[in-house]
Design a protein around this motif. Structure first.
Motif, PDB file in Angstrom:
ATOM      1  N   ARG A   1      20.888  40.922 -26.801  1.00 49.11           N
ATOM      2  CA  ARG A   1      19.951  41.796 -26.093  1.00 49.11           C
ATOM      3  C   ARG A   1      20.500  42.211 -24.723  1.00 49.11           C
ATOM      4  O   ARG A   1      20.226  43.322 -24.264  1.00 49.11           O
ATOM      5  CB  ARG A   1      18.603  41.095 -25.899  1.00 49.11           C
ATOM      6  N   SER A   2      21.301  41.347 -24.118  1.00 47.72           N
ATOM      7  CA  SER A   2      21.890  41.718 -22.824  1.00 47.72           C
ATOM      8  C   SER A   2      22.891  42.855 -22.985  1.00 47.72           C
ATOM      9  O   SER A   2      23.107  43.632 -22.050  1.00 47.72           O
ATOM     10  CB  SER A   2      22.570  40.504 -22.182  1.00 47.72           C
ATOM     11  N   LEU A   3      23.479  42.973 -24.157  1.00 49.68           N
ATOM     12  CA  LEU A   3      24.382  44.091 -24.434  1.00 49.68           C
ATOM     13  C   LEU A   3      23.598  45.376 -24.679  1.00 49.68           C
ATOM     14  O   LEU A   3      23.985  46.453 -24.222  1.00 49.68           O
ATOM     15  CB  LEU A   3      25.243  43.782 -25.662  1.00 49.68           C
ATOM     16  N   GLU A   4      22.486  45.273 -25.391  1.00 48.86           N
ATOM     17  CA  GLU A   4      21.780  46.452 -25.879  1.00 48.86           C
ATOM     18  C   GLU A   4      20.831  47.075 -24.854  1.00 48.86           C
ATOM     19  O   GLU A   4      20.612  48.288 -24.867  1.00 48.86           O
ATOM     20  CB  GLU A   4      20.982  46.066 -27.131  1.00 48.86           C
ATOM     21  N   LEU A   5      20.257  46.256 -23.982  1.00 51.45           N
ATOM     22  CA  LEU A   5      19.308  46.768 -23.006  1.00 51.45           C
ATOM     23  C   LEU A   5      20.023  47.523 -21.890  1.00 51.45           C
ATOM     24  O   LEU A   5      21.061  47.090 -21.387  1.00 51.45           O
ATOM     25  CB  LEU A   5      18.499  45.626 -22.388  1.00 51.45           C
ATOM     26  N   ALA A   6      19.448  48.647 -21.501  1.00 46.78           N
ATOM     27  CA  ALA A   6      19.958  49.367 -20.345  1.00 46.78           C
ATOM     28  C   ALA A   6      19.678  48.560 -19.087  1.00 46.78           C
ATOM     29  O   ALA A   6      18.789  47.707 -19.058  1.00 46.78           O
ATOM     30  CB  ALA A   6      19.281  50.736 -20.255  1.00 46.78           C
ATOM     31  N   LYS A   7      20.422  48.804 -18.036  1.00 40.60           N
ATOM     32  CA  LYS A   7      20.176  48.121 -16.768  1.00 40.60           C
ATOM     33  C   LYS A   7      18.761  48.437 -16.294  1.00 40.60           C
ATOM     34  O   LYS A   7      18.324  49.586 -16.302  1.00 40.60           O
ATOM     35  CB  LYS A   7      21.191  48.560 -15.722  1.00 40.60           C
ATOM     36  N   GLY A   8      18.042  47.400 -15.909  1.00 39.77           N
ATOM     37  CA  GLY A   8      16.647  47.571 -15.537  1.00 39.77           C
ATOM     38  C   GLY A   8      15.692  47.597 -16.713  1.00 39.77           C
ATOM     39  O   GLY A   8      14.478  47.673 -16.533  1.00 39.77           O
ATOM     40  N   GLY A   9      16.237  47.529 -17.930  1.00 41.12           N
ATOM     41  CA  GLY A   9      15.398  47.524 -19.123  1.00 41.12           C
ATOM     42  C   GLY A   9      14.593  46.244 -19.233  1.00 41.12           C
ATOM     43  O   GLY A   9      14.969  45.187 -18.707  1.00 41.12           O
ATOM     44  N   LEU A  10      13.478  46.339 -19.947  1.00 42.50           N
ATOM     45  CA  LEU A  10      12.564  45.209 -20.094  1.00 42.50           C
ATOM     46  C   LEU A  10      12.568  44.683 -21.523  1.00 42.50           C
ATOM     47  O   LEU A  10      12.768  45.433 -22.470  1.00 42.50           O
ATOM     48  CB  LEU A  10      11.138  45.623 -19.727  1.00 42.50           C
ATOM     49  N   MET A  11      12.315  43.381 -21.645  1.00 44.13           N
ATOM     50  CA  MET A  11      12.105  42.788 -22.960  1.00 44.13           C
ATOM     51  C   MET A  11      10.880  41.883 -22.887  1.00 44.13           C
ATOM     52  O   MET A  11      10.781  41.029 -22.010  1.00 44.13           O
ATOM     53  CB  MET A  11      13.313  41.995 -23.429  1.00 44.13           C
ATOM     54  N   VAL A  12       9.966  42.089 -23.825  1.00 45.12           N
ATOM     55  CA  VAL A  12       8.733  41.313 -23.917  1.00 45.12           C
ATOM     56  C   VAL A  12       8.816  40.399 -25.125  1.00 45.12           C
ATOM     57  O   VAL A  12       9.123  40.848 -26.238  1.00 45.12           O
ATOM     58  CB  VAL A  12       7.506  42.236 -24.046  1.00 45.12           C
ATOM     59  N   ILE A  13       8.526  39.126 -24.908  1.00 46.15           N
ATOM     60  CA  ILE A  13       8.535  38.135 -25.979  1.00 46.15           C
ATOM     61  C   ILE A  13       7.164  37.473 -26.038  1.00 46.15           C
ATOM     62  O   ILE A  13       6.668  36.958 -25.034  1.00 46.15           O
ATOM     63  CB  ILE A  13       9.612  37.065 -25.738  1.00 46.15           C
ATOM     64  N   VAL A  14       6.541  37.525 -27.204  1.00 48.41           N
ATOM     65  CA  VAL A  14       5.291  36.820 -27.462  1.00 48.41           C
ATOM     66  C   VAL A  14       5.560  35.863 -28.612  1.00 48.41           C
ATOM     67  O   VAL A  14       5.985  36.281 -29.690  1.00 48.41           O
ATOM     68  CB  VAL A  14       4.156  37.797 -27.821  1.00 48.41           C
ATOM     69  N   MET A  15       5.320  34.571 -28.404  1.00 44.44           N
ATOM     70  CA  MET A  15       5.627  33.597 -29.451  1.00 44.44           C
ATOM     71  C   MET A  15       4.835  32.312 -29.235  1.00 44.44           C
ATOM     72  O   MET A  15       4.431  32.005 -28.107  1.00 44.44           O
ATOM     73  CB  MET A  15       7.126  33.290 -29.489  1.00 44.44           C
ATOM     74  N   PRO A  16       4.597  31.557 -30.300  1.00 48.88           N
ATOM     75  CA  PRO A  16       3.933  30.267 -30.136  1.00 48.88           C
ATOM     76  C   PRO A  16       4.807  29.314 -29.329  1.00 48.88           C
ATOM     77  O   PRO A  16       6.037  29.379 -29.391  1.00 48.88           O
ATOM     78  CB  PRO A  16       3.742  29.779 -31.579  1.00 48.88           C
ATOM     79  N   CYS A  17       4.167  28.459 -28.556  1.00 52.05           N
ATOM     80  CA  CYS A  17       4.919  27.516 -27.728  1.00 52.05           C
ATOM     81  C   CYS A  17       4.109  26.233 -27.589  1.00 52.05           C
ATOM     82  O   CYS A  17       3.007  26.104 -28.128  1.00 52.05           O
ATOM     83  CB  CYS A  17       5.208  28.121 -26.356  1.00 52.05           C
ATOM     84  N   ARG A  18       4.661  25.299 -26.842  1.00 52.56           N
ATOM     85  CA  ARG A  18       3.941  24.071 -26.511  1.00 52.56           C
ATOM     86  C   ARG A  18       4.239  23.704 -25.059  1.00 52.56           C
ATOM     87  O   ARG A  18       5.140  24.263 -24.433  1.00 52.56           O
ATOM     88  CB  ARG A  18       4.322  22.931 -27.461  1.00 52.56           C
ATOM     89  N   GLU A  19       3.484  22.758 -24.546  1.00 49.31           N
ATOM     90  CA  GLU A  19       3.614  22.354 -23.156  1.00 49.31           C
ATOM     91  C   GLU A  19       4.965  21.693 -22.900  1.00 49.31           C
ATOM     92  O   GLU A  19       5.474  20.938 -23.742  1.00 49.31           O
ATOM     93  CB  GLU A  19       2.501  21.379 -22.778  1.00 49.31           C
ATOM     94  N   ASP A  20       5.538  21.960 -21.723  1.00 51.00           N
ATOM     95  CA  ASP A  20       6.721  21.209 -21.311  1.00 51.00           C
ATOM     96  C   ASP A  20       6.360  19.734 -21.211  1.00 51.00           C
ATOM     97  O   ASP A  20       5.294  19.365 -20.726  1.00 51.00           O
ATOM     98  CB  ASP A  20       7.222  21.710 -19.950  1.00 51.00           C
ATOM     99  N   GLY A  21       7.262  18.881 -21.691  1.00 48.45           N
ATOM    100  CA  GLY A  21       7.014  17.450 -21.683  1.00 48.45           C
ATOM    101  C   GLY A  21       6.339  16.934 -22.932  1.00 48.45           C
ATOM    102  O   GLY A  21       6.249  15.718 -23.140  1.00 48.45           O
ATOM    103  N   SER A  22       5.857  17.841 -23.769  1.00 49.83           N
ATOM    104  CA  SER A  22       5.223  17.426 -25.024  1.00 49.83           C
ATOM    105  C   SER A  22       6.287  17.151 -26.078  1.00 49.83           C
ATOM    106  O   SER A  22       7.427  17.602 -25.979  1.00 49.83           O
ATOM    107  CB  SER A  22       4.261  18.503 -25.519  1.00 49.83           C
ATOM    108  N   LEU A  23       5.904  16.408 -27.097  1.00 52.47           N
ATOM    109  CA  LEU A  23       6.804  16.141 -28.205  1.00 52.47           C
ATOM    110  C   LEU A  23       6.828  17.337 -29.154  1.00 52.47           C
ATOM    111  O   LEU A  23       5.820  18.028 -29.311  1.00 52.47           O
ATOM    112  CB  LEU A  23       6.352  14.900 -28.968  1.00 52.47           C
ATOM    113  N   PRO A  24       7.954  17.593 -29.801  1.00 52.53           N
ATOM    114  CA  PRO A  24       7.998  18.688 -30.777  1.00 52.53           C
ATOM    115  C   PRO A  24       6.915  18.582 -31.847  1.00 52.53           C
ATOM    116  O   PRO A  24       6.369  19.590 -32.292  1.00 52.53           O
ATOM    117  CB  PRO A  24       9.395  18.557 -31.377  1.00 52.53           C
ATOM    118  N   SER A  25       6.576  17.347 -32.227  1.00 53.22           N
ATOM    119  CA  SER A  25       5.549  17.157 -33.253  1.00 53.22           C
ATOM    120  C   SER A  25       4.150  17.431 -32.731  1.00 53.22           C
ATOM    121  O   SER A  25       3.186  17.445 -33.502  1.00 53.22           O
ATOM    122  CB  SER A  25       5.616  15.730 -33.798  1.00 53.22           C
ATOM    123  N   ASP A  26       4.018  17.657 -31.415  1.00 51.05           N
ATOM    124  CA  ASP A  26       2.712  17.969 -30.846  1.00 51.05           C
ATOM    125  C   ASP A  26       2.251  19.383 -31.173  1.00 51.05           C
ATOM    126  O   ASP A  26       1.123  19.756 -30.840  1.00 51.05           O
ATOM    127  CB  ASP A  26       2.738  17.795 -29.322  1.00 51.05           C
TER     128      ASP A  26
END
Length: 360
Positions: free
Chosen positions: A201-226
């Motif tokens: 993506r750093s190759l494909e985006l123009a300078k100043g270009g934006l990328m939006v990521i929406v994805m499931p996540c979990r709290e920092d410090g939590s276990l992956p199984s959480d």
């Protein structure tokens, strides 16, 4: 592997088009963040007398599937960009919009394009291929978007499928409640995938270009199984195990089957962004929803969703004859059992990450 992760095509009762409620809700929760982020962070030429060369504004949606969610998102993006131009005094110098819809090569692009809005104000093109590789010419894209896609790995870690490996994931299909070695294998694969993803993506985006990521996540410090998301996936393993015990499928097939998905802590993603060095993190927020396995109707929606997403992967490994019994006979019962566990009762919210980065 990635080609088998294509969602169900068409517009039938088991299609992704008819069973993508969760993704729609994630986009709805992120809509205000998307609008305000573009308004505040998008760089365009300023002033009504500016001789701008930005005559075409290019947008890419990575992991578009078959619609209709991708069209709703694209329209929100374009409307927000137009407002940015107008607020900058450039309402008479609006660019043309070109949108690239990307997904794996066997995605049902025919269904996608049949559903294109008739009143759209943009031109379209399909870009089949994995977003773990380069998809566009250098510096050609102004804004990229990907929603509920980056949790899917480019491949299952090899070591979790090998019997002589300490990370062999026998009897399970995810890293939920698995050994440290299995969890580490999935986490390492996610990191490798993200390093490649952001490099491309750093190759494909123009300078100043934006990328939006929406994805499931979990709290920092939590276990992956959480992650409740992964536990919902693992319920499918319990259904498959029962079918193996009854001789309906081979136990060896269950042992060799793993779902290529990983739900990261927020820092696992942001660390990759910072190490890449070509982006700045402009917005980092989380949205929340309660767990949705509280009624029989909610469990049915979950089963239909999982079938729409995973039927291709499951059929490739086990054959198509087990699909109806698995997703509409046994899986609902396992989800109902899970919904009555102390762990489920302890979960108050499911987290989704909204991350906006800018190309330096």
């Amino acid at each position: 592997m990635e080609d088998f992760m294509a969602t169900n095509g068409g517009d039938g009762p088991y299609s992704y088009k008819k069973n993508s409620k969760y993704q729609k809700e994630a986009l709805d929760r992120a809509k205000f963040l998307l609008q305000t982020s573009i308004q505040e962070k998008l760089d365009i030429a300023e002033g009504p007398n500016t001789d701008t060369k930005q005559r075409v504004f290019r947008i890419a949606d990575l992991g578009c599937s078959v619609g209709p969610n991708t069209f709703i998102c694209v329209q929100t993006i374009i409307e927000s960009v137009v407002l940015k131009y107008k607020f900058s005094g450039l309402e008479f110098n609006l660019p043309e919009f070109q949108v690239f819809f990307n997904d794996v090569t066997i995605n049902d692009f025919n269904t996608l394009f049949k559903g294109l809005p008739l009143d759209r104000n943009y031109m379209v093109a399909a870009v089949p291929g994995s977003f773990h590789g380069q998809l566009f010419p250098k510096g050609s894209i102004n804004l990229m978007h990907t929603s509920t896609s980056l949790q899917w790995l480019g491949k299952v870690p090899k070591e979790v499928t090998e019997k002589d490996s300490t990370a062999w994931n026998k009897g399970r299909i995810s890293y939920s409640d698995s050994s440290y070695e299995v969890v580490k294998a999935f986490a390492n694969q996610f990191q490798r995938d993200m390093v490649t993803f952001f490099r491309m993506r750093s190759l494909e985006l123009a300078k100043g270009g934006l990328m939006v990521i929406v994805m499931p996540c979990r709290e920092d410090g939590s276990l992956p199984s959480d992650s409740i998301t992964i536990r919902v996936v693992e319920c499918l393993a319990y259904a498959l195990a029962d079918m193996a015990k009854e001789g309906l499928i081979e136990e060896a097939l269950v042992d060799s089957f793993n779902v290529p998905a990983y739900i990261p802590a927020v820092s696992e993603l942001t660390e990759v962004v910072m190490e890449n060095g070509n982006f700045t993190i402009e917005v980092l927020e989380k949205t929340f929803t309660p767990p949705l396995l509280n009624t029989s109707e909610q469990i049915q929606v979950c089963c239909q969703h999982m079938r729409a997403v995973m039927e291709g992967l499951v059929s490739k490994h086990f054959g198509s004859l087990i699909i109806d019994e698995l997703f509409f006979g046994r899986y609902p019962k396992k989800l109902e059992e899970f919904s009555k566990t102390p762990y489920y009762a302890s979960v108050k919210k499911v987290e989704t990450l909204f991350l906006l980065v800018k190309r330096k």
